[in-house]
Design an enzyme around this catalytic site. Sequence first.
Site, PDB file in Angstrom:
ATOM      1  N   PRO A 107      -2.771  -1.562   5.029  1.00 29.77           N
ATOM      2  CA  PRO A 107      -1.323  -1.643   4.797  1.00 29.77           C
ATOM      3  C   PRO A 107      -0.680  -2.860   5.448  1.00 29.77           C
ATOM      4  O   PRO A 107       0.440  -3.234   5.136  1.00 29.77           O
ATOM      5  CB  PRO A 107      -0.802  -0.343   5.426  1.00 29.77           C
ATOM      6  N   GLU A 145      -8.323   4.875  12.600  1.00 25.94           N
ATOM      7  CA  GLU A 145      -6.998   4.274  12.782  1.00 25.94           C
ATOM      8  C   GLU A 145      -7.046   2.761  12.633  1.00 25.94           C
ATOM      9  O   GLU A 145      -6.029   2.095  12.719  1.00 25.94           O
ATOM     10  CB  GLU A 145      -6.451   4.656  14.162  1.00 25.94           C
TER      11      GLU A 145
HETATM   12  N1  LIG Z   1      -3.636   2.193  10.096  1.00 23.50           N
HETATM   13  C1  LIG Z   1      -4.258   2.835   8.952  1.00 23.50           C
HETATM   14  C2  LIG Z   1      -5.377   1.992   8.385  1.00 23.50           C
HETATM   15  C3  LIG Z   1      -6.426   1.729   9.410  1.00 23.50           C
HETATM   16  C4  LIG Z   1      -7.589   0.985   8.842  1.00 23.50           C
HETATM   17  C5  LIG Z   1      -8.158   1.660   7.623  1.00 23.50           C
HETATM   18  C6  LIG Z   1      -7.090   1.857   6.589  1.00 23.50           C
HETATM   19  C7  LIG Z   1      -7.684   2.525   5.372  1.00 23.50           C
HETATM   20  N2  LIG Z   1      -6.644   2.973   4.525  1.00 23.50           N
HETATM   21  C8  LIG Z   1      -5.950   2.143   3.740  1.00 23.50           C
HETATM   22  C9  LIG Z   1      -6.422   0.898   3.377  1.00 23.50           C
HETATM   23  C10 LIG Z   1      -5.608   0.117   2.553  1.00 23.50           C
HETATM   24  C11 LIG Z   1      -4.380   0.602   2.140  1.00 23.50           C
HETATM   25  C12 LIG Z   1      -3.492  -0.210   1.269  1.00 23.50           C
HETATM   26  N3  LIG Z   1      -2.201   0.118   1.186  1.00 23.50           N
HETATM   27  O1  LIG Z   1      -3.977  -1.159   0.659  1.00 23.50           O
HETATM   28  C13 LIG Z   1      -3.983   1.846   2.539  1.00 23.50           C
HETATM   29  N4  LIG Z   1      -4.767   2.602   3.307  1.00 23.50           N
HETATM   30  C14 LIG Z   1      -5.944   2.668   7.143  1.00 23.50           C
END
Ligand SMILES: NC[C@H]1CCC[C@@H](CNc2ccc(C(N)=O)cn2)C1
Length: 235
Positions: free
Chosen positions: A78, A105
């Site tokens: 994100p 996380e």
């Molecule tokens: N801090 C949360 C974060 C930690 C690292 C792993 C990701 C995996 N999840 C994701 C990956 C990408 C997206 C997107 N919007 O492209 C949403 N979610 C979640």
Amino acid sequence: MFQAVTEYGVTGRAFKSRIMEFQAWNPRDFTHDRHRTVDDRPYGGGPGMLMKVQPLQDAISAAKKAAGDGVKVVYLSPQGKRLDQAGVQHLAGAQKLILVAGRYEGVDERLIKAEIDEEWSLGDFVLSGGEIAAITVIDAIARLIPGVLGHDQSAVQDSFYDGLLDCPHYTRPEVFQGEKVPDVLMGGHHEQIRRWRLKQSLGRTWQRRPDLLEDKILSEEEKGLLEEFVREQCA
Ligand SMILES: NC[C@H]1CCC[C@@H](CNc2ccc(C(N)=O)cn2)C1
């Protein structure tokens, strides 16, 4: 999970015909402890875990080694740049891509700095893991690789990717839910059909995503068709 793109549909054919190649590198295969640990505690405390650095580092290094030169390493999160069709076209230009899918996380900032070339986000929402984001990116890129879509579909693709929303589509029956198919589509007059579809795309974009029109220079024909659409809406 990645069988969703490597085993099904047009993308599945792209991988089966080796137009595209996929290989998954699982950090768990790079662990050295009995429990094959891939998560680790965050400095500073707080809830949740982070991806353990050594297995992820080693998985990325192995993937890079196998890829050879000219590989772009992309991290999906994100916190990345918002991906749109232009971004997909940019990524589709890379000969080789390593897509890093995070879990827990997140990933140690120093690993991101050392190994990631580009960080992209699919939108302002959080998934449990980056795999589904990676699958989505692979699909969107595959559609732009020559030979993946049949030539007929690629014609359809062009109309959509000129920065406008897609026009309404209709198929049998001619009357459905009490509504007829627009007459112009039944007439077989290709030039009238092209104009009608372009007008509908412009009008729909104006109604639902006016922001897309801000970045788009309209041709004289497009301006005329949009004005016609707007007049008809306000009539
Ligand atoms: N801090 C949360 C974060 C930690 C690292 C792993 C990701 C995996 N999840 C994701 C990956 C990408 C997206 C997107 N919007 O492209 C949403 N979610 C979640």
